[in-house]
Structures are given as C-alpha cells and as structure tokens.
Design a protein around this motif. Sequence first.
Motif, PDB file in Angstrom:
ATOM      1  N   TYR A 175       0.846  -1.206   0.000  1.00 42.58           N
ATOM      2  CA  TYR A 175       0.000   0.000   0.000  1.00 42.58           C
ATOM      3  C   TYR A 175       0.878   1.252   0.000  1.00 42.58           C
ATOM      4  N   ILE A 176       1.900   1.255   0.825  1.00 46.69           N
ATOM      5  CA  ILE A 176       2.810   2.404   0.893  1.00 46.69           C
ATOM      6  C   ILE A 176       3.513   2.606  -0.442  1.00 46.69           C
ATOM      7  N   GLU A 177       4.050   1.530  -1.018  1.00 41.11           N
ATOM      8  CA  GLU A 177       4.748   1.633  -2.305  1.00 41.11           C
ATOM      9  C   GLU A 177       3.836   2.174  -3.402  1.00 41.11           C
ATOM     10  N   GLU A 178       2.594   1.736  -3.415  1.00 44.34           N
ATOM     11  CA  GLU A 178       1.657   2.147  -4.458  1.00 44.34           C
ATOM     12  C   GLU A 178       1.137   3.569  -4.264  1.00 44.34           C
ATOM     13  N   ASN A 179       1.278   4.099  -3.056  1.00 40.45           N
ATOM     14  CA  ASN A 179       0.713   5.411  -2.749  1.00 40.45           C
ATOM     15  C   ASN A 179       1.741   6.404  -2.211  1.00 40.45           C
ATOM     16  N   LEU A 180       3.011   6.220  -2.560  1.00 44.54           N
ATOM     17  CA  LEU A 180       4.062   7.078  -2.021  1.00 44.54           C
ATOM     18  C   LEU A 180       3.800   8.569  -2.237  1.00 44.54           C
ATOM     19  N   ALA A 181       3.251   8.925  -3.365  1.00 43.21           N
ATOM     20  CA  ALA A 181       3.037  10.340  -3.676  1.00 43.21           C
ATOM     21  C   ALA A 181       1.805  10.914  -2.975  1.00 43.21           C
ATOM     22  N   GLU A 182       1.041  10.059  -2.312  1.00 47.73           N
ATOM     23  CA  GLU A 182      -0.196  10.495  -1.650  1.00 47.73           C
ATOM     24  C   GLU A 182       0.051  10.811  -0.177  1.00 47.73           C
ATOM     25  N   ASP A 183      -1.004  11.249   0.499  1.00 51.91           N
ATOM     26  CA  ASP A 183      -0.944  11.480   1.936  1.00 51.91           C
ATOM     27  C   ASP A 183      -0.977  10.126   2.631  1.00 51.91           C
ATOM     28  N   LEU A 184       0.154   9.734   3.170  1.00 52.99           N
ATOM     29  CA  LEU A 184       0.241   8.417   3.798  1.00 52.99           C
ATOM     30  C   LEU A 184       0.196   8.536   5.321  1.00 52.99           C
ATOM     31  N   SER A 185      -0.924   8.972   5.819  1.00 51.20           N
ATOM     32  CA  SER A 185      -1.081   9.023   7.268  1.00 51.20           C
ATOM     33  C   SER A 185      -1.310   7.593   7.777  1.00 51.20           C
ATOM     34  N   ILE A 186      -1.033   7.404   9.041  1.00 55.37           N
ATOM     35  CA  ILE A 186      -1.245   6.085   9.653  1.00 55.37           C
ATOM     36  C   ILE A 186      -2.715   5.695   9.502  1.00 55.37           C
ATOM     37  N   ARG A 187      -3.570   6.663   9.639  1.00 50.98           N
ATOM     38  CA  ARG A 187      -5.008   6.416   9.511  1.00 50.98           C
ATOM     39  C   ARG A 187      -5.344   5.880   8.113  1.00 50.98           C
ATOM     40  N   ASN A 188      -4.812   6.533   7.080  1.00 47.00           N
ATOM     41  CA  ASN A 188      -5.081   6.097   5.702  1.00 47.00           C
ATOM     42  C   ASN A 188      -4.523   4.701   5.438  1.00 47.00           C
ATOM     43  N   ILE A 189      -3.324   4.451   5.939  1.00 50.65           N
ATOM     44  CA  ILE A 189      -2.702   3.140   5.724  1.00 50.65           C
ATOM     45  C   ILE A 189      -3.510   2.053   6.440  1.00 50.65           C
ATOM     46  N   SER A 190      -3.840   2.294   7.707  1.00 51.92           N
ATOM     47  CA  SER A 190      -4.570   1.265   8.462  1.00 51.92           C
ATOM     48  C   SER A 190      -5.935   0.978   7.840  1.00 51.92           C
ATOM     49  N   ARG A 191      -6.586   2.016   7.349  1.00 48.68           N
ATOM     50  CA  ARG A 191      -7.860   1.809   6.650  1.00 48.68           C
ATOM     51  C   ARG A 191      -7.647   1.064   5.334  1.00 48.68           C
ATOM     52  N   PHE A 251      10.791  -3.749  10.885  1.00 43.13           N
ATOM     53  CA  PHE A 251      11.743  -2.833  10.248  1.00 43.13           C
ATOM     54  C   PHE A 251      12.590  -2.040  11.239  1.00 43.13           C
ATOM     55  N   ASP A 252      12.298  -2.151  12.531  1.00 42.91           N
ATOM     56  CA  ASP A 252      13.026  -1.435  13.571  1.00 42.91           C
ATOM     57  C   ASP A 252      13.015   0.077  13.346  1.00 42.91           C
ATOM     58  N   CYS A 253      11.873   0.571  12.904  1.00 39.34           N
ATOM     59  CA  CYS A 253      11.698   2.011  12.725  1.00 39.34           C
ATOM     60  C   CYS A 253      10.210   2.327  12.779  1.00 39.34           C
ATOM     61  N   THR A 254       9.905   3.619  12.822  1.00 37.26           N
ATOM     62  CA  THR A 254       8.501   4.015  12.798  1.00 37.26           C
ATOM     63  C   THR A 254       7.978   3.938  11.366  1.00 37.26           C
ATOM     64  N   ILE A 255       6.676   4.000  11.223  1.00 38.52           N
ATOM     65  CA  ILE A 255       6.089   3.983   9.883  1.00 38.52           C
ATOM     66  C   ILE A 255       6.522   5.225   9.110  1.00 38.52           C
ATOM     67  N   SER A 256       6.561   6.357   9.777  1.00 34.51           N
ATOM     68  CA  SER A 256       6.985   7.599   9.112  1.00 34.51           C
ATOM     69  C   SER A 256       8.419   7.499   8.611  1.00 34.51           C
ATOM     70  N   GLU A 257       9.303   6.927   9.419  1.00 33.27           N
ATOM     71  CA  GLU A 257      10.694   6.749   8.987  1.00 33.27           C
ATOM     72  C   GLU A 257      10.767   5.824   7.778  1.00 33.27           C
ATOM     73  N   TYR A 258       9.968   4.762   7.807  1.00 39.92           N
ATOM     74  CA  TYR A 258       9.941   3.831   6.669  1.00 39.92           C
ATOM     75  C   TYR A 258       9.467   4.546   5.408  1.00 39.92           C
ATOM     76  N   TYR A 261      11.932  17.585   2.513  1.00 44.91           N
ATOM     77  CA  TYR A 261      12.565  16.577   1.661  1.00 44.91           C
ATOM     78  C   TYR A 261      14.083  16.694   1.751  1.00 44.91           C
ATOM     79  N   SER A 262      14.605  17.899   1.623  1.00 42.84           N
ATOM     80  CA  SER A 262      16.054  18.112   1.679  1.00 42.84           C
ATOM     81  C   SER A 262      16.626  17.696   3.028  1.00 42.84           C
ATOM     82  N   LYS A 263      15.907  18.011   4.096  1.00 37.92           N
ATOM     83  CA  LYS A 263      16.348  17.650   5.447  1.00 37.92           C
ATOM     84  C   LYS A 263      16.416  16.131   5.618  1.00 37.92           C
ATOM     85  N   VAL A 264      15.348  15.449   5.214  1.00 41.73           N
ATOM     86  CA  VAL A 264      15.294  13.987   5.336  1.00 41.73           C
ATOM     87  C   VAL A 264      16.348  13.349   4.432  1.00 41.73           C
TER      88      VAL A 264
END
Length: 123
Positions: A27-43, A60-67, A102-105
């Motif tokens: 789901y994340i890979e298919e929607n990278l350009a979209e708003d990927l909130s935890i709520r949207n992903i879980s739904r 993954f030993d990281c948060t969803i946001s980091e992933y 984006y530049s910071k990350v």
Amino acid sequence: IMLTKHLLLEKMLTPDFDEGIERAVSYIEENLAEDLSIRNISRGVNISKSVLYKKFHTVFDCTISEYINTQRVEKSLELLTKTDFSIEEISQKVGFSSTSYYSKVFKKLKGVTPLKYKKRGRL
C-alpha cells in the motif's frame, strides 16, 4: 527444493513478517506520492493503527513515518540522476509536503543534499 527450503527458513526467521505487513508495504509503495497518514494506511489494509505501529517497529526497527520517508528518498534517487526535474518537482512527485523537509530527510539519510547528489550523478 533448495529454494523452498530457503523460503521456509526465511519465514521461520521472520515470523512477524506476515500478510498484514506485506499489504501495508505494498500500500505504501503504491501510494508514495499520496498522503500516507497512519489512519489512511490502516484503513487501506484493514489493520488497526496500534497493530500497524507495533508490526513496523518489530519488522523494520523504525517508525512507519521513517519507513515512508526512506522509501520516498529511495524513489527520488533515480529522478535526481535521470531526469531534469527540479528538486521541488521531485520532492512533490515522491510525496514530501515541502522541499525543505525533503532536503532535510534526504541529507539525514544520504549525507548530502539532493542538489549535491543530483550534481554528483551528472558527472
């Protein structure tokens, strides 16, 4: 037979990598350009937010946001070196809310700014 043994061993070594986490990753890979909130992903994958948080941390030993940020930066690498898109256009295409974020990350993950990476890739 070797492949089957390898796959079975891999499944035994990563028991937490189940169908739910695979669906979330897809789901994340298919929607990278979209708003990927935890709520949207879980739904989108029909998993509770708390289970999703826990599984990502375990697998993954990281948060969803980091992933998500890591995946977005990885996707941007090809755009940086193989297109003439601006840094701003690239950050939007991979789903970052702002070019500065984006530049910071990017710098945190790659050690250089996207612009330096782009220039380096052109040499």
